[in-house]
Design an enzyme around this catalytic site. Sequence first.
Site, PDB file in Angstrom:
ATOM      1  N   ASP A  72      13.197   8.587  14.419  1.00 31.88           N
ATOM      2  CA  ASP A  72      12.751   7.770  13.301  1.00 31.88           C
ATOM      3  C   ASP A  72      12.041   8.753  12.387  1.00 31.88           C
ATOM      4  OD1 ASP A  72      11.141   6.289  11.509  1.00 31.88           O
ATOM      5  OD2 ASP A  72      11.360   4.551  12.801  1.00 31.88           O
ATOM      6  N   HIS A  73      12.664   9.112  11.283  1.00 31.91           N
ATOM      7  CA  HIS A  73      12.111  10.236  10.520  1.00 31.91           C
ATOM      8  C   HIS A  73      10.739   9.921   9.911  1.00 31.91           C
ATOM      9  CE1 HIS A  73      13.758   8.267   6.930  1.00 31.91           C
ATOM     10  NE2 HIS A  73      13.052   9.106   6.189  1.00 31.91           N
ATOM     11  N   HIS A 101      11.361   2.054  10.655  1.00 36.75           N
ATOM     12  CA  HIS A 101      10.200   2.681  10.009  1.00 36.75           C
ATOM     13  C   HIS A 101       8.992   1.748   9.914  1.00 36.75           C
ATOM     14  CE1 HIS A 101      13.400   5.351   9.179  1.00 36.75           C
ATOM     15  NE2 HIS A 101      13.827   4.803   8.061  1.00 36.75           N
TER      16      HIS A 101
HETATM   17  C1  BG6 Z   1      16.507   5.789   5.636  1.00 34.60           C
HETATM   18  C2  BG6 Z   1      17.273   4.639   5.048  1.00 34.60           C
HETATM   19  O1  BG6 Z   1      16.231   5.561   6.982  1.00 34.60           O
HETATM   20  O2  BG6 Z   1      15.285   5.957   4.931  1.00 34.60           O
HETATM   21  C3  BG6 Z   1      17.509   4.853   3.561  1.00 34.60           C
HETATM   22  O3  BG6 Z   1      18.537   4.511   5.710  1.00 34.60           O
HETATM   23  C4  BG6 Z   1      16.208   5.133   2.856  1.00 34.60           C
HETATM   24  O4  BG6 Z   1      18.147   3.717   2.995  1.00 34.60           O
HETATM   25  C5  BG6 Z   1      15.430   6.241   3.560  1.00 34.60           C
HETATM   26  O5  BG6 Z   1      16.503   5.530   1.534  1.00 34.60           O
HETATM   27  C6  BG6 Z   1      14.042   6.416   2.965  1.00 34.60           C
HETATM   28  O6  BG6 Z   1      13.421   7.548   3.519  1.00 34.60           O
HETATM   29  P1  BG6 Z   1      12.326   8.367   2.710  1.00 34.60           P
HETATM   30  O7  BG6 Z   1      11.903   9.460   3.633  1.00 34.60           O
HETATM   31  O8  BG6 Z   1      12.973   8.847   1.457  1.00 34.60           O
HETATM   32  O9  BG6 Z   1      11.226   7.392   2.400  1.00 34.60           O
END
Ligand code: BG6
Length: 482
Positions: free
Chosen positions: A178-179, A241
């Site tokens: 989960d980044h 997230h």
């Molecule tokens: C991803 C989603 O997990 O997270 C995308 O699939 C989204 O739709 C992205 O744009 C948002 O990540 P960040 O790091 O740009 O807030």
Amino acid sequence: AKNIPAIMIIFGGSGDLAHRKLYPSLFNLYRQNLIHDNFAVIGTARRPWSHEYFREQVSDAIHEFFDEVDENDVKNFCTHFYYQSHDVTSVEHYVTLKELAQELDDRYSAQGNRLFYMAMAPKFFGTIATHINDQKLVGSGFNRIVVEKPFGRDLATAEELNRQITASFDEEDIFRIDHYLGKEMVQNIMPLRFSNPLIKSIWNSDHIKNIQITLAERLGVEARGGYYETSGALRDMVQNHIFQIITLLAMDEPKDISSSSVHQAKKELLDSLVIPSEEDLKKHFVRAQYAGSDTTFAYRNEPNVAEDSKTETFVAGEVKFQKGPLKDVPIYFRTGKEFREKMSRIDIVLKHSSNPYGFAHSNNITIEIDPKSRIYITLNGKKISEPGIRREDLVYGLTDQELAQLPDGYEKLLRDVILNDSTNFTHWSELKRFWEYIDTIEDYWTKENAEIEELPQYAPYRMGPKEANHIFESPTERWIYE
Ligand code: BG6
């Protein structure tokens, strides 16, 4: 620094994620000597690339990511990369892959250690996992697998995928990415809560009125309409997230900061997650789609999106727990595409208490995750030359230089995988609960879809649908960020 030996196999080696994130991150870990002489990477994908061509791609990826690099470092790094053209359904290809991994293991003295990375379209995850098991790709040392999102599309498909993966890997060797858990300010939630008596002492339902999480994006779905139609904002952002953020905010203090204690605290909290009733869903949840008077900005005009699509690009809702420090405290969330600006933040709204000065602002604690990494606390004080209360924010922030040098989230997470630290990854017990919650909402929406023509619409590049202003439990609540 440690030098961890391993052969890494990337499924999706020609893909966008590998190019933008994995190769630059691996390069940095290489420069830090975490991986060095005893590692090799096998990239696999369908395209018929040579090792040479693959190395050029890796080199390009590094040059695109970093402004300045030592060309010798890049060259040496790239010699560790190998390519195998691979059809994920072909048994023979897994056999070849296994032989190549063994050969490289001997050449690089990798001690039988394997890191598998699933970086391709999620529909292939299960097939790959099954073949890893059937063709016995695991090595004689440690074996870890990194799985990108989405992990299933609902609880049933997530369970199926989990079964396929656990056939070869133990839970502690599965790193579900989960980044958001790699983001600096998300990693700061626990230190903020547990290392400040000032904050720790008010982190409860006596003092916290509500919490508001906003993950807003300026971008639309762009070229991802096909994927997005099968997902929607709820699955795309809330299931993973937003839920991980909520869990970090609402769990009890873990016994220590080891991975197992943190996951234990999360699990205990999630056991008390309130699954919303139909009535809750009617009152406290909103879904909507972006559309403007100018149809070029409308979701339903995006490539690969159905003209009558009822997929939500915005969702707001409420989460509650029956236990823990935030027992019964409403945690509101909203996330959407084509908002006014990119902004990921958490607002913790404290209760008012009576004071002798008349009006006072509520003490909000805001954790800004993106675009800036900072925390601010609203304080009241006196106005200088007239009666009344003046409001100032106390700010905890990173300097521009620190921000510029912040390691990418992927680099932090990959480092954790290599060092075997699964604190910042999603455990199966968490994922299961998240899906149970999401499935309840999706089921209700599916039923509702039969009765409605279309979803509420919202104008692009503003603050989302007005309906989201009415999800609160009491009339004294409103979005702090507007
Ligand atoms: C991803 C989603 O997990 O997270 C995308 O699939 C989204 O739709 C992205 O744009 C948002 O990540 P960040 O790091 O740009 O807030």
